[in-house]
Design an enzyme around this catalytic site. Structure first.
Site, PDB file in Angstrom:
ATOM      1  N   HIS A  54      35.748 -69.583 -81.685  1.00 10.14           N
ATOM      2  CA  HIS A  54      36.049 -69.902 -80.275  1.00 10.14           C
ATOM      3  C   HIS A  54      34.751 -69.837 -79.467  1.00 10.14           C
ATOM      4  O   HIS A  54      33.874 -69.016 -79.753  1.00 10.14           O
ATOM      5  CB  HIS A  54      37.078 -68.900 -79.731  1.00 10.14           C
ATOM      6  N   SER A  75      41.829 -76.124 -70.405  1.00  9.79           N
ATOM      7  CA  SER A  75      42.592 -76.341 -69.176  1.00  9.79           C
ATOM      8  C   SER A  75      43.821 -77.225 -69.366  1.00  9.79           C
ATOM      9  O   SER A  75      44.205 -77.965 -68.459  1.00  9.79           O
ATOM     10  CB  SER A  75      41.672 -76.888 -68.070  1.00  9.79           C
ATOM     11  N   ASN A 113      46.351 -69.085 -77.003  1.00 10.34           N
ATOM     12  CA  ASN A 113      45.299 -68.078 -77.168  1.00 10.34           C
ATOM     13  C   ASN A 113      45.398 -67.116 -75.989  1.00 10.34           C
ATOM     14  O   ASN A 113      44.997 -67.457 -74.881  1.00 10.34           O
ATOM     15  CB  ASN A 113      43.926 -68.771 -77.198  1.00 10.34           C
ATOM     16  N   GLU A 140      34.092 -68.584 -76.732  1.00  3.15           N
ATOM     17  CA  GLU A 140      33.798 -67.274 -76.139  1.00  3.15           C
ATOM     18  C   GLU A 140      33.165 -66.339 -77.167  1.00  3.15           C
ATOM     19  O   GLU A 140      32.505 -65.362 -76.797  1.00  3.15           O
ATOM     20  CB  GLU A 140      35.085 -66.684 -75.530  1.00  3.15           C
ATOM     21  N   GLY A 168      39.054 -72.711 -69.267  1.00  2.65           N
ATOM     22  CA  GLY A 168      39.281 -71.785 -68.158  1.00  2.65           C
ATOM     23  C   GLY A 168      38.729 -72.249 -66.825  1.00  2.65           C
ATOM     24  O   GLY A 168      38.632 -71.456 -65.887  1.00  2.65           O
ATOM     25  N   GLU A 207      37.248 -78.110 -78.263  1.00  7.17           N
ATOM     26  CA  GLU A 207      37.304 -77.415 -76.980  1.00  7.17           C
ATOM     27  C   GLU A 207      35.958 -77.544 -76.263  1.00  7.17           C
ATOM     28  O   GLU A 207      35.044 -76.733 -76.498  1.00  7.17           O
ATOM     29  CB  GLU A 207      37.616 -75.935 -77.193  1.00  7.17           C
ATOM     30  N   LYS A 260      43.818 -64.446 -75.525  1.00  6.17           N
ATOM     31  CA  LYS A 260      42.548 -63.766 -75.243  1.00  6.17           C
ATOM     32  C   LYS A 260      42.783 -62.254 -75.087  1.00  6.17           C
ATOM     33  O   LYS A 260      43.590 -61.691 -75.804  1.00  6.17           O
ATOM     34  CB  LYS A 260      41.873 -64.376 -74.015  1.00  6.17           C
TER      35      LYS A 260
HETATM   36  C1  PEP Z   1      41.025 -71.399 -74.809  1.00 10.02           C
HETATM   37  O1  PEP Z   1      40.803 -70.235 -74.529  1.00 10.02           O
HETATM   38  O2  PEP Z   1      40.949 -71.766 -75.989  1.00 10.02           O
HETATM   39  C2  PEP Z   1      41.402 -72.315 -73.751  1.00 10.02           C
HETATM   40  C3  PEP Z   1      41.547 -73.575 -74.036  1.00 10.02           C
HETATM   41  O3  PEP Z   1      41.582 -71.771 -72.489  1.00 10.02           O
HETATM   42  P1  PEP Z   1      42.195 -72.523 -71.195  1.00 10.02           P
HETATM   43  O4  PEP Z   1      43.428 -73.275 -71.655  1.00 10.02           O
HETATM   44  O5  PEP Z   1      42.511 -71.440 -70.241  1.00 10.02           O
HETATM   45  O6  PEP Z   1      41.158 -73.473 -70.700  1.00 10.02           O
END
Ligand code: PEP
Length: 260
Positions: free
Chosen positions: A104, A222, A15, A106, A182, A176, A17
């Site tokens: 997601h 992460s 992803n 976000e 993040g 998630e 973003k």
């Molecule tokens: C994500 O944006 O779905 C995500 C898992 O980000 P990160 O791997 O940076 O935590």
């Protein structure tokens, strides 16, 4: 409906973003493809990258014929119309997308996307021949308040109520935990496994007995080249949705290679 997966595929999806112009995205995709071609360690794992809308065409061109899939990060549930700034699933399919990330955190927590909207988008993605990656996960306060199971059951039941088993099997879910996205704080294998089991049990209850064990569930939050193998050793974790570490070809390739 998107073409069915073999049962429980391994999948690593990046992803990106709101990162990368078309030129930067194509360069990253080419770098990743070159690494994959030089070292076939990741064969056996499906790989997808999900750039911003504006980079989809250029990245799709760079990925053409490589076996690496293209995905988008969001879509609108309607087919067309007066929805300024939105993109329909058919438009994503037309530029070569196989996947679309839905719900997601976000979008749920940053832009107020509701369970109902995610459910509508899930049906629309299936209508438009896209494979949805449906994101679910709890906030830190919800985990600390003992509400993780409640949140996952609510999000999965809302998204999947009324879908049949055959359709459900073609979808992908990403667990998630919001506190892990993040932040550098990865969930423990046990936390991820327990959440994935809750999701599978909820699919059994919502869609039909046995479906839960047939849907690919990714962990996201992460994931990096150092922790991926430990997570993937858990049988209930079928791959990863990767944010930050997917913006660097070498680390994304190491994660894909760990998932085979
Ligand atoms: C994500 O944006 O779905 C995500 C898992 O980000 P990160 O791997 O940076 O935590």
């Amino acid at each position: 409906m998107a073409s069915p997966w073999p049962r429980r595929p391994r999948l690593v999806a990046g992803n990106w973003k709101m990162h990368k112009t078309p030129a930067e995205g194509a360069a990253l995709a080419r770098e990743f493809v070159a690494l994959a071609a030089a070292d076939p360690a990741g064969k056996g794992c499906e790989v997808a990258v999900c750039p911003p809308f504006t980079a989809l065409a250029a990245v799709g061109e760079a990925l053409r014929g490589t076996g690496v899939h293209l995905g988008a990060q969001n879509m609108h549930a309607e087919t067309h119309g007066a929805f300024t700034g939105e993109i329909a699933g058919s438009m994503l399919a037309a530029v070569g997308c196989r996947f679309v990330i839905l719900g997601h955190s976000e979008r749920r927590h940053g832009m107020g996307e509701t369970d109902e909207q995610v459910a509508k988008k899930l049906r629309a993605a299936l209508r438009d021949d896209l494979t949805p990656i449906v994101c679910v996960g709890e906030l830190l306060a919800e985990r600390e308040g003992g509400k993780t199971t409640e949140v996952l059951v609510r999000q999965i039941a809302a998204a999947y109520a009324g879908l049949d088993a055959a359709t459900t099997r073609t979808t992908v879910i990403a667990y998630e935990p919001v506190w892990a996205i993040g932040t550098g704080k990865v969930a423990t294998t046990e936390q991820a496994r327990d959440a994935h089991r809750v999701i599978r049990a909820t699919l059994d209850q919502t869609v039909g007995a046995g479906v839960g064990s047939e849907v690919a569930i990714l962990y996201g939050g992460s994931v990096n080249a150092g922790n991926a193998a430990t997570l993937f050793a858990e049988n209930d974790i079928d791959g990863a949705l990767v944010g930050g570490a997917s913006l660097e070809a070498a680390s994304f390739w190491k994660i894909a290679a760990a998932a085979r």
